[in-house]
Design an enzyme around this catalytic site. Structure first.
Site, PDB file in Angstrom:
ATOM      1  CG  HIS A 233      46.493  35.803  37.350  1.00 15.98           C
ATOM      2  ND1 HIS A 233      45.526  36.919  38.613  1.00 15.98           N
ATOM      3  CD2 HIS A 233      46.988  35.291  38.009  1.00 15.98           C
ATOM      4  CE1 HIS A 233      46.613  36.719  39.352  1.00 15.98           C
ATOM      5  NE2 HIS A 233      47.669  35.350  39.582  1.00 15.98           N
TER       6      HIS A 233
ATOM      7  CD  GLU B 220      48.252  37.426  34.574  1.00 14.30           C
ATOM      8  OE1 GLU B 220      47.354  37.319  34.340  1.00 14.30           O
ATOM      9  OE2 GLU B 220      48.036  38.373  35.864  1.00 14.30           O
TER      10      GLU B 220
END
Length: 203
Positions: A42, A124
Site C-alpha cells: 500500500h 504500507e
C-alpha cells in the site's frame, strides 16, 4: 531469527526485532488453518503528500485527532491497520503481529480468493500514489520480505492494493518500481503482480 516477546496481551506472535513496535488494536484472528501467503503493498501519507509526521501511527492506533486537519474529516472514525509501515527514510514500524489479521485490504480478491486480509501481510509505504517512492524504502522493503519469508515460508505472492481491489484502490501506483523490487529480492518474477519499472512521476 528470534522473535520478540510483546507486552500487549492480545497481540502475541511474531514481532520483528528490526522494527519499532507501535501496537494497533485493529486486528483479529485469521480463519482457522489459514497461513499468510500474499503480501499486499500500500501507500499512505497523512495528510496526503505530507511525510514524517505522527498521523499514520495515530490513525492505526485510533488516536488521530480528526479535527487536526480538514482532510481527516473524510476518514473520520476509520479503524484500520497494517502489519508494517516503511517510512521514507527506510525506518520499519510494526503495528500487528504477523499471525494476526490486520485490517488493511478491505473488499478485495486475489487469484480467486476473496477477503485478502484473511491470508495476507499488509505493508504500507509512506508515499502518495502517482509520485515516486524514496530510494531508502526499496532495500528496506526487500529486507523485510526476506525476513518475513524466513519466518513464513508460505509466502509466495506480492501484489499492490490496486491489484487486489481494482477500480476501488490505486496504490501504490505508477511511482512504485516493481522491477527494482524484484531485482532486490531475487524472487521469481511470477510471484509479483507487476514487473513494471517506475513511471516518470510528479514527485
Amino acid at each position: 531469527m528470534a522473535t520478540v516477546p510483546h507486552t500487549v496481551a492480545d497481540a502475541p506472535g511474531l514481532w520483528l526485532p528490526t522494527a519499532r513496535h507501535v501496537p494497533s488494536p485493529n486486528h483479529g484472528p485469521r480463519p482457522p488453518g489459514v497461513q499468510p501467503w500474499l503480501v499486499v503493498l500500500h501507500s499512505i501519507s497523512l495528510p496526503p503528500g505530507h511525510y514524517g509526521g505522527p498521523h499514520i501511527e495515530q490513525l492505526f492506533t485510533n488516536t488521530l485527532d480528526w479535527d487536526a486537519h480538514p482532510y481527516f474529516q473524510s476518514i473520520r472514525g476509520l479503524e484500520v491497520s497494517a502489519h508494517f509501515l516503511i517510512r521514507r527514510d527506510g525506518e520499519l514500524v510494526q503495528f500487528v503481529a504477523c499471525e494476526r489479521r490486520a485490517w488493511h485490504a478491505g473488499r478485495s480478491s486475489w487469484q480467486g480468493h476473496d477477503n485478502c486480509n484473511d491470508y495476507s501481510i499488509g505493508i504500507e509505504l509512506e508515499g502518495l500514489e502517482g509520485t515516486a517512492f524514496a530510494d531508502a524504502q526499496y532495500p528496506a522493503l526487500a529486507a523485510l520480505l526476506a525476513t518475513l519469508r524466513a519466518h513464513l515460508p508460505t509466502l509466495r505472492a506480492v501484489a499492490g492494493h490496486e491489484h487486489i481491489a481494482p477500480g476501488r484502490k490505486a496504490d501504490p501506483g505508477p511511482g512504485f518500481d516493481w522491477a527494482r523490487l524484484i531485482r532486490l529480492t531475487g524472487w521469481p518474477a511470477a510471484w509479483f503482480a507487476s514487473t513494471a519499472p517506475a513511471a516518470p512521476t510528479s514527485g
